[in-house]
Design a protein around this motif. Structure first.
Motif, PDB file in Angstrom:
ATOM      1  N   ALA A 124     -22.321  11.690 -14.370  1.00 58.47           N
ATOM      2  CA  ALA A 124     -22.427  11.816 -12.915  1.00 58.47           C
ATOM      3  C   ALA A 124     -22.593  10.479 -12.206  1.00 58.47           C
ATOM      4  O   ALA A 124     -21.966  10.240 -11.170  1.00 58.47           O
ATOM      5  N   GLN A 125     -23.440   9.607 -12.721  1.00 63.08           N
ATOM      6  CA  GLN A 125     -23.687   8.321 -12.062  1.00 63.08           C
ATOM      7  C   GLN A 125     -22.413   7.479 -12.006  1.00 63.08           C
ATOM      8  O   GLN A 125     -22.061   6.932 -10.963  1.00 63.08           O
ATOM      9  N   ARG A 126     -21.717   7.397 -13.116  1.00 63.98           N
ATOM     10  CA  ARG A 126     -20.471   6.629 -13.149  1.00 63.98           C
ATOM     11  C   ARG A 126     -19.393   7.315 -12.316  1.00 63.98           C
ATOM     12  O   ARG A 126     -18.549   6.649 -11.705  1.00 63.98           O
ATOM     13  N   ALA A 127     -19.420   8.646 -12.264  1.00 64.11           N
ATOM     14  CA  ALA A 127     -18.451   9.381 -11.443  1.00 64.11           C
ATOM     15  C   ALA A 127     -18.651   9.063  -9.964  1.00 64.11           C
ATOM     16  O   ALA A 127     -17.680   8.954  -9.216  1.00 64.11           O
ATOM     17  N   ARG A 128     -19.895   8.895  -9.545  1.00 66.59           N
ATOM     18  CA  ARG A 128     -20.152   8.535  -8.143  1.00 66.59           C
ATOM     19  C   ARG A 128     -19.553   7.161  -7.813  1.00 66.59           C
ATOM     20  O   ARG A 128     -18.978   6.967  -6.741  1.00 66.59           O
ATOM     21  N   ALA A 129     -19.702   6.228  -8.740  1.00 62.27           N
ATOM     22  CA  ALA A 129     -19.106   4.907  -8.533  1.00 62.27           C
ATOM     23  C   ALA A 129     -17.581   5.003  -8.534  1.00 62.27           C
ATOM     24  O   ALA A 129     -16.915   4.329  -7.745  1.00 62.27           O
ATOM     25  N   ALA A 130     -17.031   5.864  -9.389  1.00 61.20           N
ATOM     26  CA  ALA A 130     -15.577   6.056  -9.425  1.00 61.20           C
ATOM     27  C   ALA A 130     -15.080   6.671  -8.121  1.00 61.20           C
ATOM     28  O   ALA A 130     -13.977   6.361  -7.659  1.00 61.20           O
ATOM     29  N   LEU A 131     -15.884   7.523  -7.514  1.00 63.69           N
ATOM     30  CA  LEU A 131     -15.501   8.140  -6.250  1.00 63.69           C
ATOM     31  C   LEU A 131     -15.384   7.086  -5.146  1.00 63.69           C
ATOM     32  O   LEU A 131     -14.515   7.180  -4.273  1.00 63.69           O
ATOM     33  N   VAL A 132     -16.222   6.071  -5.193  1.00 65.57           N
ATOM     34  CA  VAL A 132     -16.117   4.961  -4.236  1.00 65.57           C
ATOM     35  C   VAL A 132     -14.758   4.286  -4.408  1.00 65.57           C
ATOM     36  O   VAL A 132     -14.061   3.989  -3.422  1.00 65.57           O
ATOM     37  N   ALA A 133     -14.356   4.060  -5.657  1.00 65.71           N
ATOM     38  CA  ALA A 133     -13.050   3.447  -5.926  1.00 65.71           C
ATOM     39  C   ALA A 133     -11.916   4.348  -5.444  1.00 65.71           C
ATOM     40  O   ALA A 133     -10.916   3.861  -4.905  1.00 65.71           O
ATOM     41  N   VAL A 134     -12.066   5.654  -5.630  1.00 64.96           N
ATOM     42  CA  VAL A 134     -11.051   6.605  -5.153  1.00 64.96           C
ATOM     43  C   VAL A 134     -10.893   6.482  -3.640  1.00 64.96           C
ATOM     44  O   VAL A 134      -9.775   6.407  -3.119  1.00 64.96           O
ATOM     45  N   ASP A 135     -12.014   6.458  -2.917  1.00 67.85           N
ATOM     46  CA  ASP A 135     -11.955   6.324  -1.456  1.00 67.85           C
ATOM     47  C   ASP A 135     -11.244   5.037  -1.047  1.00 67.85           C
ATOM     48  O   ASP A 135     -10.410   5.030  -0.141  1.00 67.85           O
ATOM     49  N   GLN A 136     -11.565   3.943  -1.715  1.00 64.90           N
ATOM     50  CA  GLN A 136     -10.957   2.657  -1.380  1.00 64.90           C
ATOM     51  C   GLN A 136      -9.470   2.642  -1.713  1.00 64.90           C
ATOM     52  O   GLN A 136      -8.650   2.170  -0.921  1.00 64.90           O
ATOM     53  N   ASP A 137      -9.112   3.188  -2.870  1.00 66.07           N
ATOM     54  CA  ASP A 137      -7.702   3.228  -3.261  1.00 66.07           C
ATOM     55  C   ASP A 137      -6.908   4.155  -2.344  1.00 66.07           C
ATOM     56  O   ASP A 137      -5.744   3.881  -2.029  1.00 66.07           O
ATOM     57  N   ALA A 138      -7.530   5.247  -1.900  1.00 70.92           N
ATOM     58  CA  ALA A 138      -6.860   6.150  -0.963  1.00 70.92           C
ATOM     59  C   ALA A 138      -6.612   5.453   0.370  1.00 70.92           C
ATOM     60  O   ALA A 138      -5.537   5.586   0.962  1.00 70.92           O
ATOM     61  N   ALA A 139      -7.590   4.691   0.833  1.00 74.32           N
ATOM     62  CA  ALA A 139      -7.420   3.967   2.095  1.00 74.32           C
ATOM     63  C   ALA A 139      -6.296   2.935   1.977  1.00 74.32           C
ATOM     64  O   ALA A 139      -5.459   2.803   2.885  1.00 74.32           O
ATOM     65  N   ARG A 140      -6.267   2.214   0.858  1.00 74.62           N
ATOM     66  CA  ARG A 140      -5.190   1.239   0.653  1.00 74.62           C
ATOM     67  C   ARG A 140      -3.833   1.932   0.562  1.00 74.62           C
ATOM     68  O   ARG A 140      -2.851   1.486   1.156  1.00 74.62           O
ATOM     69  N   GLY A 141      -3.782   3.022  -0.189  1.00 76.72           N
ATOM     70  CA  GLY A 141      -2.528   3.766  -0.334  1.00 76.72           C
ATOM     71  C   GLY A 141      -2.034   4.307   0.994  1.00 76.72           C
ATOM     72  O   GLY A 141      -0.836   4.227   1.309  1.00 76.72           O
ATOM     73  N   ARG A 142      -2.954   4.843   1.785  1.00 70.20           N
ATOM     74  CA  ARG A 142      -2.606   5.373   3.107  1.00 70.20           C
ATOM     75  C   ARG A 142      -2.005   4.261   3.968  1.00 70.20           C
ATOM     76  O   ARG A 142      -0.979   4.448   4.624  1.00 70.20           O
ATOM     77  N   GLU A 143      -2.622   3.091   3.948  1.00 73.97           N
ATOM     78  CA  GLU A 143      -2.146   1.964   4.748  1.00 73.97           C
ATOM     79  C   GLU A 143      -0.769   1.499   4.285  1.00 73.97           C
ATOM     80  O   GLU A 143       0.119   1.231   5.104  1.00 73.97           O
ATOM     81  N   VAL A 144      -0.570   1.398   2.990  1.00 74.70           N
ATOM     82  CA  VAL A 144       0.722   0.972   2.449  1.00 74.70           C
ATOM     83  C   VAL A 144       1.818   1.951   2.852  1.00 74.70           C
ATOM     84  O   VAL A 144       2.892   1.555   3.298  1.00 74.70           O
ATOM     85  N   VAL A 145       1.544   3.248   2.721  1.00 77.70           N
ATOM     86  CA  VAL A 145       2.542   4.262   3.058  1.00 77.70           C
ATOM     87  C   VAL A 145       2.864   4.223   4.543  1.00 77.70           C
ATOM     88  O   VAL A 145       4.032   4.281   4.945  1.00 77.70           O
ATOM     89  N   ARG A 146       1.858   4.109   5.366  1.00 80.96           N
ATOM     90  CA  ARG A 146       2.104   4.064   6.816  1.00 80.96           C
ATOM     91  C   ARG A 146       2.929   2.840   7.207  1.00 80.96           C
ATOM     92  O   ARG A 146       3.838   2.923   8.020  1.00 80.96           O
ATOM     93  N   LYS A 147       2.610   1.691   6.624  1.00 78.52           N
ATOM     94  CA  LYS A 147       3.383   0.486   6.927  1.00 78.52           C
ATOM     95  C   LYS A 147       4.823   0.622   6.434  1.00 78.52           C
ATOM     96  O   LYS A 147       5.767   0.210   7.115  1.00 78.52           O
ATOM     97  N   LEU A 148       4.983   1.209   5.261  1.00 80.84           N
ATOM     98  CA  LEU A 148       6.318   1.401   4.717  1.00 80.84           C
ATOM     99  C   LEU A 148       7.139   2.328   5.613  1.00 80.84           C
ATOM    100  O   LEU A 148       8.290   2.038   5.936  1.00 80.84           O
ATOM    101  N   LEU A 149       6.550   3.428   6.040  1.00 85.24           N
ATOM    102  CA  LEU A 149       7.266   4.348   6.919  1.00 85.24           C
ATOM    103  C   LEU A 149       7.589   3.697   8.259  1.00 85.24           C
ATOM    104  O   LEU A 149       8.675   3.912   8.810  1.00 85.24           O
ATOM    105  N   ALA A 150       6.677   2.895   8.766  1.00 86.41           N
ATOM    106  CA  ALA A 150       6.931   2.195  10.027  1.00 86.41           C
ATOM    107  C   ALA A 150       8.092   1.219   9.868  1.00 86.41           C
ATOM    108  O   ALA A 150       8.956   1.113  10.751  1.00 86.41           O
TER     109      ALA A 150
END
Length: 169
Positions: A124-150
């Motif tokens: 659980a403890q390591r999963a919480r830290a992994a969830l932080v990485a998921v949030d950050q990677d999702a934000a980066r992915g969202r930004e990349v996709v939006r810029k690409l579509l633009a």
């Protein structure tokens, strides 16, 4: 510790490692790294590029089908983690992992896979830290996709000099 700091280390944790302190240090380092300038000016996602050449409108629909519920799915992941519901974490993470891999997003499928593995092993403890990485990677992915579509909407990076992606047959 002094030698490590002198040689460029930004932080130092002494043994024995305290997991909450480690998680906090990693989160702090991740925030610092995510604030650094990134090369996202000219994003390229080969899968989306290829789909866009085949059917631009369907590509936009596919990407929107991923982006629109993304924040809700991430909120579901966080809530399931707070409620210690590994089944829901695994189900939602698995779904997001498949969708992000289909789009060819960098990092996000891997961080979701790590989250799934940690939840399956009851870490659980390591999963919480992994969830932080998921949030950050999702934000980066969202930004990349939006810029690409633009860029695609503006005709930048298309295969034709006039900026269109259509073939005239």
């Amino acid at each position: 510790a002094v030698g490590a700091m002198r040689d460029g280390a930004l932080n130092y944790l002494s043994k024995p490692i305290d997991l909450p302190t480690l998680a906090e240090t990693l989160q702090r380092a991740s925030r610092t790294a995510s604030e650094a300038p990134r090369e996202t000016e000219a994003p390229s996602l080969p899968m989306i590029d290829e789909l866009g050449r085949l059917d631009p409108l369907e590509t936009v629909r596919l990407v929107e089908a991923f982006l629109v519920p993304l924040d809700l799915e991430l909120a579901s992941l966080r809530e399931a983690m707070e409620q210690e519901n590994p089944g829901t974490v695994e189900r939602v993470a698995h779904s997001l992992r498949g969708a992000s891999a289909t789009l060819g997003l960098p990092r996000l499928p891997d961080s979701l896979g790590e989250l799934i593995d940690l939840v399956r092993h009851g870490e659980a403890q390591r999963a919480r830290a992994a969830l932080v990485a998921v949030d950050q990677d999702a934000a980066r992915g969202r930004e990349v996709v939006r810029k690409l579509l633009a860029r695609r909407a503006a005709g930048v990076g298309s295969d034709r000099p006039d900026g269109s992606d259509r073939s005239d047959g």
